[in-house]
Design a protein around this motif. Structure first.
Motif, mmCIF file in Angstrom:
data_model
loop_
_atom_site.group_PDB
_atom_site.id
_atom_site.type_symbol
_atom_site.label_atom_id
_atom_site.label_comp_id
_atom_site.label_asym_id
_atom_site.label_seq_id
_atom_site.Cartn_x
_atom_site.Cartn_y
_atom_site.Cartn_z
ATOM 1 N N TYR A 1 -33.192 -8.645 -33.709
ATOM 2 C CA TYR A 1 -32.889 -9.102 -32.356
ATOM 3 C C TYR A 1 -31.458 -8.707 -32.006
ATOM 4 N N ILE A 2 -31.215 -8.617 -30.690
ATOM 5 C CA ILE A 2 -29.859 -8.424 -30.178
ATOM 6 C C ILE A 2 -29.584 -9.544 -29.184
ATOM 7 N N PHE A 3 -28.616 -10.388 -29.538
ATOM 8 C CA PHE A 3 -28.288 -11.545 -28.710
ATOM 9 C C PHE A 3 -26.807 -11.494 -28.372
ATOM 10 N N ASN A 4 -26.499 -11.469 -27.073
ATOM 11 C CA ASN A 4 -25.113 -11.350 -26.611
ATOM 12 C C ASN A 4 -24.428 -10.112 -27.203
ATOM 13 N N ASN A 5 -25.171 -9.015 -27.169
ATOM 14 C CA ASN A 5 -24.689 -7.726 -27.678
ATOM 15 C C ASN A 5 -24.351 -7.765 -29.166
#
Length: 270
Positions: free
Chosen positions: A103-107
């Protein structure tokens, strides 16, 4: 060797399980967990090959008397330890590029999953074979070979020494040189023997799994591989225990470390 084994405990015995049982921590950031996945094989490789280096050191000290004065020195030991440690880290760097984020969360990429090309690329396959060859298949063959040569030399030399003492009528009930050789052999077999015994389940499971994949047989249950892997990790504590039991200087230094906090407290009180 004790320090290398402690690093295995920290990386493989602690960080790996922290990632598994304490999810969503900074350890789950993709770059962090990828780096941990580099430290785990690097520390294991370092521990394994330091055992090989120790076995070779004892082989030289007991069998190669002319080479002993040049090789068995503190400078050489430091060079060997540094070289083995550096090569172990370099060999494990490719593991960093095996994983990708889930996943990518807040870059910020999170979690580590294996890239699909790891299972299909011929280069990753060759690297995996090379890695398993270096740890532990090749050491698994080198250590018994060196031990066999060392023991054979000790037995031949001991027979010749007893024969000379008998012929010269100077045989003594206790021979200091024979006592040193006996202690060296005990230490050698205690460390390298525990390595062979504890790594055997892992090597057998690994070979059986590869044979099953090549010939289309049903693979071993995952529990067998897990047990073999966990048993191999026991080598990280056996070497330290063996040093504690057999080496007087190691016991004295360990006693000093244990007493150090109490000594500092007493000094501060005074």
């Amino acid at each position: 060797m004790a320090a290398a084994d402690l690093l295995v405990v920290i990386t493989d015995g602690m960080l790996r399980w922290l990632i598994m049982y304490f999810p969503v921590s900074f350890l789950d950031i993709t770059h962090v967990c990828s780096l941990i996945m580099v430290f785990i094989p690097a520390t294991t490789m370092n521990s394994v090959w330091l055992t090989v280096a120790f076995t070779f050191d004892r082989f030289v000290a007991i069998r190669c008397h002319k080479f002993k004065t040049k090789y068995c020195t503190e400078k050489t030991a430091a060079m060997i330890i540094g070289t083995v440690s550096a090569l172990s880290c370099l060999e494990s760097i490719p593991w960093f590029f095996i994983f990708q984020s889930k996943y990518i969360f807040n870059n910020l990429p999170w979690f580590c999953i294996t890239k699909p090309e790891f299972y299909t690329s011929i280069y990753w396959t060759l690297y995996g074979v090379l890695h398993r060859l270096l740890s532990p298949l090749l050491p698994f063959a080198i250590i018994p070979f060196l031990n066999t040569l060392t023991v054979r030399h000790v037995l031949v030399a001991s027979k010749a020494r007893r024969r000379l003492q008998k012929d010269s009528d100077r045989e003594r009930p206790h021979d200091p040189e024979m006592g040193k050789r006996r202690k060296s052999i005990i230490l050698l077999f205690a460390i390298s023997g525990s390595f062979i015994i504890l790594w055997t389940p892992y090597v057998v499971c690994f070979l059986l799994q590869r044979i099953a994949l090549m010939h289309g047989y049903s693979p071993l249950p995952p529990t067998a591989g897990t047990i073999g892997y966990l048993v191999s990790l026991l080598t990280t504590c056996t070497n330290t225990c063996i040093y504690t039991v057999t080496q007087r200087q190691f016991r004295e230094q360990l006693r000093t470390i244990v007493k150090l906090p109490l000594t500092l407290i007493l000094r501060s009180i005074k």
